[in-house]
Design a protein around this motif. Sequence first.
Motif, PDB file in Angstrom:
ATOM      1  N   UNK A 186       0.817  -1.208   0.000  1.00 54.67           N
ATOM      2  CA  UNK A 186       0.000   0.000   0.000  1.00 54.67           C
ATOM      3  C   UNK A 186       0.854   1.263   0.000  1.00 54.67           C
ATOM      4  N   UNK A 187       1.879   1.308   0.860  1.00 52.32           N
ATOM      5  CA  UNK A 187       2.747   2.488   0.904  1.00 52.32           C
ATOM      6  C   UNK A 187       3.590   2.594  -0.363  1.00 52.32           C
ATOM      7  N   UNK A 188       4.099   1.454  -0.827  1.00 52.42           N
ATOM      8  CA  UNK A 188       4.921   1.456  -2.040  1.00 52.42           C
ATOM      9  C   UNK A 188       4.103   1.892  -3.246  1.00 52.42           C
ATOM     10  N   UNK A 189       2.875   1.395  -3.364  1.00 48.19           N
ATOM     11  CA  UNK A 189       2.022   1.765  -4.481  1.00 48.19           C
ATOM     12  C   UNK A 189       1.631   3.234  -4.424  1.00 48.19           C
ATOM     13  N   UNK A 190       1.450   3.766  -3.235  1.00 48.11           N
ATOM     14  CA  UNK A 190       1.122   5.194  -3.100  1.00 48.11           C
ATOM     15  C   UNK A 190       2.243   6.043  -3.682  1.00 48.11           C
ATOM     16  N   UNK A 191       3.467   5.673  -3.352  1.00 53.18           N
ATOM     17  CA  UNK A 191       4.617   6.422  -3.864  1.00 53.18           C
ATOM     18  C   UNK A 191       4.758   6.242  -5.378  1.00 53.18           C
ATOM     19  N   UNK A 192       4.620   5.024  -5.846  1.00 55.03           N
ATOM     20  CA  UNK A 192       4.746   4.759  -7.278  1.00 55.03           C
ATOM     21  C   UNK A 192       3.646   5.478  -8.075  1.00 55.03           C
ATOM     22  N   UNK A 193       2.436   5.501  -7.527  1.00 50.34           N
ATOM     23  CA  UNK A 193       1.314   6.129  -8.227  1.00 50.34           C
ATOM     24  C   UNK A 193       1.499   7.634  -8.336  1.00 50.34           C
ATOM     25  N   UNK A 194       1.984   8.268  -7.281  1.00 53.62           N
ATOM     26  CA  UNK A 194       2.251   9.713  -7.326  1.00 53.62           C
ATOM     27  C   UNK A 194       3.294  10.024  -8.400  1.00 53.62           C
ATOM     28  N   UNK A 313      -6.176   1.469  -7.255  1.00 51.89           N
ATOM     29  CA  UNK A 313      -5.383   1.198  -8.456  1.00 51.89           C
ATOM     30  C   UNK A 313      -5.029  -0.281  -8.521  1.00 51.89           C
ATOM     31  N   UNK A 314      -4.613  -0.830  -7.383  1.00 51.25           N
ATOM     32  CA  UNK A 314      -4.252  -2.246  -7.319  1.00 51.25           C
ATOM     33  C   UNK A 314      -5.473  -3.136  -7.529  1.00 51.25           C
ATOM     34  N   UNK A 315      -6.608  -2.752  -6.936  1.00 48.81           N
ATOM     35  CA  UNK A 315      -7.835  -3.536  -7.085  1.00 48.81           C
ATOM     36  C   UNK A 315      -8.262  -3.591  -8.547  1.00 48.81           C
ATOM     37  N   UNK A 316      -8.176  -2.463  -9.243  1.00 44.50           N
ATOM     38  CA  UNK A 316      -8.518  -2.439 -10.667  1.00 44.50           C
ATOM     39  C   UNK A 316      -7.609  -3.354 -11.470  1.00 44.50           C
ATOM     40  N   UNK A 317      -6.330  -3.343 -11.121  1.00 45.14           N
ATOM     41  CA  UNK A 317      -5.376  -4.205 -11.817  1.00 45.14           C
ATOM     42  C   UNK A 317      -5.683  -5.679 -11.552  1.00 45.14           C
ATOM     43  N   UNK A 318      -6.058  -5.990 -10.311  1.00 45.81           N
ATOM     44  CA  UNK A 318      -6.389  -7.371  -9.955  1.00 45.81           C
ATOM     45  C   UNK A 318      -7.597  -7.869 -10.743  1.00 45.81           C
ATOM     46  N   UNK A 319      -8.585  -6.983 -10.903  1.00 47.67           N
ATOM     47  CA  UNK A 319      -9.812  -7.379 -11.595  1.00 47.67           C
ATOM     48  C   UNK A 319      -9.532  -7.848 -13.011  1.00 47.67           C
TER      49      UNK A 319
END
Length: 573
Positions: A186-194, A313-319
């Motif tokens: 969650x923290x890593x994805x927040x940074x990557x998404x920004x 963002x991750x949930x959409x990718x999982x779907x």
Amino acid sequence: MAVTMSQRTSEHLRAVVDMGSNGIRFSISSLQPPTARIMPTLYQQRVGISLYDAQYSATGERQPLDDQTIAAVISSFQQFKLTCKDFGVPEGHVTVLATEATRTAQNSDDFRKQIKETTGWTVTMLPKEEEGRVGAMGVASSLPEISGLVMDLGGGSTQLSWLIKHRDSTGVSMPDKGAVSMPYGAAAMSRRLVEAEKNGTVSGLKKEVQKAVQEAYESLEVPKELHDNARKNGGFTLYLSGGGFRGWGYVLMSKHRVTPYPIPVINGFKAARKDFLDTKEVMHAAAKALEEDQDGIFRVSERRAGQVPAVAFLVNALAEALPQIKEVRFCQGGVREGYLFSKLSPEVCSQHPLVVATEPYDSPHSSRAIADLLLAALPTKPADAAQDDYRSVFTTEFLDAFANLMYYHSSHSRDLQSSSALRSTTSGVLAGVHGVFHENRTLLALLLCSRWGGDVPPSDEKFKHNLEKLVASPWTLWWINYVGAVASLIASVYPAGTADHNKGRVQIKASWAKDEKQRPLLAVAVAFGSGVDAQCFSKELQSIEKVGKKKRWIGGRDGLGYKVDVRADAGTV
């Protein structure tokens, strides 16, 4: 009776430090029989030190853990060392587990060395695969049975696996490699998404995540049993654990069709695919929670709410990357629970959590005979016109748990019995039990309430109504009223439970018949033993028959229910 703090022996105490990416969790649990399966927690505390965030400067550059952060960690460890001494935890029963953030820290060796020098505790580094395996065991501890895919979303990484744990089996099946770990916490994805939004590479990031998830799934070699179940049931069940997903689950609970959602614990909460994937609705709720004039969402901190876009963002990718998901089930079990659960024998792991949790209240160990009486009050074959599968609801394990708690509220005043029983699974004696479905919490609460008559004060009426709305079938609500009335009769005949000297006071047999209009009729034969005056229990017998009155059906006269015919005979047992 339940094992009290003073009765717990130190040899069964286990202290675990889960040093994660977003925070450090300290806990002391007991693996003392007979409640080892539910791993009762005697103490727990979370210290909000983010080892992941501490490794990045204000400009986003990677850096070693700074002295201030290390000092704060060591200080919290030293305080916990005192707590372990207060509880009498043997020195050799303390385990420190570290995951992604510690594993990848530039000065990880020095960091762990300082912890060792100041506390005497060795930090156990969990390799990626082992972290996934331990996390999967944490999920396995969270529910009586599991069959599906598993994802654990931490701060720095996420793990994907599959898991099979049958209710009547002593084993837990998972991939040989445990799990596949990916750097998308969650923290890593927040940074990557920004960064991606700043650089205009969001679509590229999404493709990267989807590819990683697809490759991870393919490498797991999901067994045929799970594929067959998915085809049969319309998709896989996805079991979710980790702080990021739990935050998502609490937002879904806040948006549930039953409001307010009556069960506060996240473990065992279920959401349909469409609700889980409704990222716009969840993001909107999280955004409102961050506004200054809003009260926020229960158990969703500002930090977790701020991570919702990354989780979305991750949930959409999982779907798009995973095969069809029918539903998701949220689990509280993580590294701590997985580590403790893996120390238990297969036989203990196979025990039903609800039965284990209620067994200490079975006094004088009479619940088996009472459960048999309750089971006898359920017809062995459904009526021709019956549209409900009551036998699948009132299982042997469920009736055992109910029988264990049937007398628990006897010491309460009449004014409190129904309402205390109603809240026993959410804020009462079973509130902290690990490993229970929300469905079982709901049904047991309503059944215990019915056993004491079902009348609750106005302050509890809304709560009871919301629990009833969680029950999947209105037929089940009718059976709850019926079984509760039968339980009241049994408890009146055996006010102190069954024992060798009083067995055979009553027998119950239920069967299906037809009324004068050829409609299903539940015929209940009650036979009392020699010396037992049936007249003493006329009120309880009438209560069973009243459940079959149309005005007491679920939905009223035009609702759902069965007519009940009770025949009582004295001196025939």
